[in-house]
Design a protein around this motif. Structure first.
Motif, PDB file in Angstrom:
ATOM      1  N   THR A 259      36.093  85.066  39.201  1.00 60.38           N
ATOM      2  CA  THR A 259      35.770  86.294  38.479  1.00 60.38           C
ATOM      3  C   THR A 259      35.026  85.948  37.191  1.00 60.38           C
ATOM      4  O   THR A 259      35.186  84.842  36.646  1.00 60.38           O
ATOM      5  N   PRO A 260      34.214  86.878  36.681  1.00 63.44           N
ATOM      6  CA  PRO A 260      33.534  86.615  35.402  1.00 63.44           C
ATOM      7  C   PRO A 260      34.508  86.272  34.289  1.00 63.44           C
ATOM      8  O   PRO A 260      34.244  85.378  33.479  1.00 63.44           O
ATOM      9  N   ALA A 261      35.658  86.946  34.259  1.00 67.63           N
ATOM     10  CA  ALA A 261      36.637  86.666  33.212  1.00 67.63           C
ATOM     11  C   ALA A 261      37.142  85.234  33.291  1.00 67.63           C
ATOM     12  O   ALA A 261      37.328  84.563  32.271  1.00 67.63           O
ATOM     13  N   ALA A 262      37.363  84.747  34.510  1.00 73.31           N
ATOM     14  CA  ALA A 262      37.824  83.364  34.679  1.00 73.31           C
ATOM     15  C   ALA A 262      36.752  82.380  34.210  1.00 73.31           C
ATOM     16  O   ALA A 262      37.066  81.358  33.578  1.00 73.31           O
ATOM     17  N   LEU A 263      35.489  82.673  34.508  1.00 74.41           N
ATOM     18  CA  LEU A 263      34.408  81.802  34.061  1.00 74.41           C
ATOM     19  C   LEU A 263      34.330  81.759  32.538  1.00 74.41           C
ATOM     20  O   LEU A 263      34.201  80.684  31.939  1.00 74.41           O
ATOM     21  N   PHE A 264      34.427  82.932  31.905  1.00 69.97           N
ATOM     22  CA  PHE A 264      34.352  82.972  30.448  1.00 69.97           C
ATOM     23  C   PHE A 264      35.563  82.290  29.815  1.00 69.97           C
ATOM     24  O   PHE A 264      35.443  81.621  28.784  1.00 69.97           O
ATOM     25  N   ARG A 265      36.722  82.429  30.431  1.00 70.24           N
ATOM     26  CA  ARG A 265      37.909  81.786  29.895  1.00 70.24           C
ATOM     27  C   ARG A 265      37.759  80.256  29.923  1.00 70.24           C
ATOM     28  O   ARG A 265      38.167  79.557  28.996  1.00 70.24           O
ATOM     29  N   GLU A 266      37.193  79.734  31.013  1.00 72.60           N
ATOM     30  CA  GLU A 266      36.965  78.285  31.120  1.00 72.60           C
ATOM     31  C   GLU A 266      36.003  77.809  30.032  1.00 72.60           C
ATOM     32  O   GLU A 266      36.190  76.733  29.435  1.00 72.60           O
ATOM     33  N   ALA A 267      34.959  78.601  29.777  1.00 72.05           N
ATOM     34  CA  ALA A 267      33.993  78.220  28.745  1.00 72.05           C
ATOM     35  C   ALA A 267      34.631  78.233  27.359  1.00 72.05           C
ATOM     36  O   ALA A 267      34.391  77.332  26.534  1.00 72.05           O
ATOM     37  N   LEU A 268      35.452  79.231  27.082  1.00 73.50           N
ATOM     38  CA  LEU A 268      36.111  79.309  25.779  1.00 73.50           C
ATOM     39  C   LEU A 268      37.128  78.176  25.607  1.00 73.50           C
ATOM     40  O   LEU A 268      37.285  77.645  24.501  1.00 73.50           O
ATOM     41  N   GLY A 336      13.035  86.543  23.769  1.00 79.12           N
ATOM     42  CA  GLY A 336      12.650  87.143  22.498  1.00 79.12           C
ATOM     43  C   GLY A 336      13.574  86.790  21.353  1.00 79.12           C
ATOM     44  O   GLY A 336      13.676  87.535  20.376  1.00 79.12           O
ATOM     45  N   MET A 337      14.273  85.665  21.439  1.00 76.91           N
ATOM     46  CA  MET A 337      15.151  85.193  20.361  1.00 76.91           C
ATOM     47  C   MET A 337      15.229  83.677  20.438  1.00 76.91           C
ATOM     48  O   MET A 337      14.871  83.086  21.469  1.00 76.91           O
ATOM     49  N   ASP A 338      15.707  83.059  19.369  1.00 74.85           N
ATOM     50  CA  ASP A 338      15.802  81.603  19.399  1.00 74.85           C
ATOM     51  C   ASP A 338      17.087  81.171  20.092  1.00 74.85           C
ATOM     52  O   ASP A 338      17.950  81.993  20.427  1.00 74.85           O
ATOM     53  N   ILE A 339      17.226  79.857  20.280  1.00 73.91           N
ATOM     54  CA  ILE A 339      18.340  79.334  21.058  1.00 73.91           C
ATOM     55  C   ILE A 339      19.680  79.609  20.382  1.00 73.91           C
ATOM     56  O   ILE A 339      20.678  79.902  21.065  1.00 73.91           O
ATOM     57  N   ASP A 340      19.725  79.562  19.056  1.00 77.22           N
ATOM     58  CA  ASP A 340      20.990  79.797  18.354  1.00 77.22           C
ATOM     59  C   ASP A 340      21.422  81.255  18.488  1.00 77.22           C
ATOM     60  O   ASP A 340      22.617  81.536  18.660  1.00 77.22           O
ATOM     61  N   ALA A 341      20.479  82.180  18.416  1.00 77.21           N
ATOM     62  CA  ALA A 341      20.816  83.599  18.574  1.00 77.21           C
ATOM     63  C   ALA A 341      21.292  83.890  19.993  1.00 77.21           C
ATOM     64  O   ALA A 341      22.233  84.672  20.196  1.00 77.21           O
ATOM     65  N   LEU A 342      20.655  83.270  20.985  1.00 77.39           N
ATOM     66  CA  LEU A 342      21.070  83.476  22.375  1.00 77.39           C
ATOM     67  C   LEU A 342      22.482  82.944  22.592  1.00 77.39           C
ATOM     68  O   LEU A 342      23.309  83.593  23.255  1.00 77.39           O
ATOM     69  N   GLU A 343      22.788  81.776  22.030  1.00 75.71           N
ATOM     70  CA  GLU A 343      24.133  81.232  22.209  1.00 75.71           C
ATOM     71  C   GLU A 343      25.170  82.074  21.476  1.00 75.71           C
ATOM     72  O   GLU A 343      26.282  82.286  21.994  1.00 75.71           O
ATOM     73  N   ALA A 344      24.837  82.562  20.292  1.00 73.34           N
ATOM     74  CA  ALA A 344      25.780  83.419  19.560  1.00 73.34           C
ATOM     75  C   ALA A 344      26.079  84.686  20.358  1.00 73.34           C
ATOM     76  O   ALA A 344      27.234  85.142  20.415  1.00 73.34           O
ATOM     77  N   GLU A 345      25.041  85.260  20.967  1.00 71.38           N
ATOM     78  CA  GLU A 345      25.243  86.439  21.812  1.00 71.38           C
ATOM     79  C   GLU A 345      26.144  86.104  22.999  1.00 71.38           C
ATOM     80  O   GLU A 345      27.005  86.904  23.390  1.00 71.38           O
ATOM     81  N   PHE A 346      25.964  84.927  23.575  1.00 69.63           N
ATOM     82  CA  PHE A 346      26.780  84.504  24.707  1.00 69.63           C
ATOM     83  C   PHE A 346      28.248  84.400  24.326  1.00 69.63           C
ATOM     84  O   PHE A 346      29.129  84.937  25.021  1.00 69.63           O
ATOM     85  N   TRP A 347      28.564  83.719  23.222  1.00 71.52           N
ATOM     86  CA  TRP A 347      29.971  83.549  22.839  1.00 71.52           C
ATOM     87  C   TRP A 347      30.605  84.885  22.449  1.00 71.52           C
ATOM     88  O   TRP A 347      31.785  85.125  22.768  1.00 71.52           O
ATOM     89  N   LYS A 348      29.858  85.735  21.817  1.00 67.95           N
ATOM     90  CA  LYS A 348      30.386  87.063  21.480  1.00 67.95           C
ATOM     91  C   LYS A 348      30.716  87.843  22.748  1.00 67.95           C
ATOM     92  O   LYS A 348      31.789  88.457  22.863  1.00 67.95           O
TER      93      LYS A 348
END
Length: 363
Positions: A259-268, A336-348
């Motif tokens: 599930t998406p939640a399981a994937l995000f939990r593993e990343a966190l 349309g954004m830099d790598i740091d902004a994309l990663e910040a959006e991902f973690w949020k």
């Protein structure tokens, strides 16, 4: 015995023996060139030839011709004349064998560290290796079933027909996501290849999966879904594409049934245990072509995020256009954004997804 009584080869024997090194070296070079072309074309189009015989025949012909050249050339060196020519022909006959041998040794040395650079030697080695995998699969797994998208090799399974139909639907769903159709059928081997000491991998349209029929494909079968996801997206690569392993393995992790939640939990969990792992690091020289570790846990969640938030088209653009030397520019161009902004959006987004799932369970 008088010198005139010494037995000497006749001129005809010398003439005939001179032909063998010439023809042998010619056949060796031609078969080597054809082998190179066959292997390179399969890599370029990311589709395996439907049969292993052309490769086996060319390699056998090249080896036999080289042996004939060496034997007849040595005879010519001993008896003369034209000893230097014979030596030159022997060296020419060895070039293709040495080339493909060194390619194989290079690839094995790097694969031990799960380092898979996108260069000529590794790309040729992968195709040669997968052709040998196809040969061993035909020997070790005598039974076959075929559908519109799959050819399944197996020995003993409880429900082979149900298995192949389930995974054909899996491939069909990915075709819909990717926006096209597979260029060739995927070879799905149900088990490992002990002679080559390989298992649980996929390349160039051949996937090594599980050796058992799961009770329920909706709940199980993650290994097979993962490897077949590789086989599917490989056929949507642009020629010359060099996707980073965080996207390559991430795509397969995102399609393995979690599930998406399981994937995000593993990343966190990965982030909390190793704060130094970030997107810039995984796209850098140490991890871009590394097939292990954080590229799986980070990649599965990251790819799930990219597809859900930004769409399949942008993900495929990043997958095919990304390069080690230009990934930051490609990210800016695609998102349309830099790598740091994309990663910040991902973690949020990851924290929001896990929080929403946990809240839903409490409710």
């Amino acid at each position: 015995m008088m010198p005139s009584d010494v037995i000497k080869p006749s001129p005809k024997v010398l003439t005939d023996s001179a032909r063998w090194p010439r023809w042998g070296s010619f056949v060796t070079l031609v078969s080597g060139a054809l082998t190179f072309a066959l292997v390179w074309c399969q890599h370029h189009w990311q589709v395996l030839h439907p049969h292993y015989l052309p490769f086996v025949i060319l390699i056998t012909l090249m080896t036999v011709a080289a042996a004939v050249t060496l034997g007849s050339g040595l005879w010519r060196v001993i008896l003369g004349p034209h000893r230097l020519l014979a030596l030159a022909l022997m060296v020419l006959a060895l070039i293709p064998l040495l080339f493909f041998g060194l390619v194989g040794l290079y690839a094995m040395a790097h694969w031990r560290d799960r380092w898979v650079p996108n260069n000529l030697a590794m790309n040729l080695a992968k195709v040669m290796g997968v052709t040998l995998m196809r040969l061993e699969a035909a020997v070790d797994y005598p039974n076959q079933l075929e559908t519109e998208r799959l050819v399944m090799f197996y020995d003993r399974l409880e429900h082979p027909r149900e298995d192949i139909e389930a995974m054909d639907r899996h491939l069909a769903a990915m075709e819909t996501m990717l926006g096209g159709t597979l260029r060739g059928k995927v070879f799905w081997v149900r088990g490992s290849l002990p002679k080559l000491e390989l298992g649980g991998l996929s390349t160039h349209g051949l996937a090594l999966g599980s050796d058992r029929s799961p009770a329920d494909w909706q709940m199980h079968g993650g290994l097979d879904r993962h490897e077949l996801a590789h086989a599917a997206i490989d056929q949507f690569r642009s020629p010359g594409a060099d996707p980073p392993y965080v996207l390559h393995e991430g795509w397969a992790q995102a399609r393995c049934g979690e599930t998406p939640a399981a994937l995000f939990r593993e990343a966190l969990t990965l982030r909390s245990s190793n704060s130094e792992v970030n997107l810039r690091e995984l796209l850098g020289p140490s991890w871009y072509h590394r097939d292990r570790g954080p590229v799986y846990d980070y990649g599965g969640a990251f790819v799930e995020f990219l597809i859900r938030k930004h769409g399949m088209r942008k993900f495929l653009r990043l997958y095919n256009e990304c390069r080690p030397e230009s990934f930051e520019a490609v990210i800016r161009d695609v998102f349309g954004m830099d790598i740091d902004a994309l990663e910040a959006e991902f973690w949020k987004d990851a924290m929001q997804q896990v929080k929403a799932t946990d809240q839903g369970k409490r409710d």
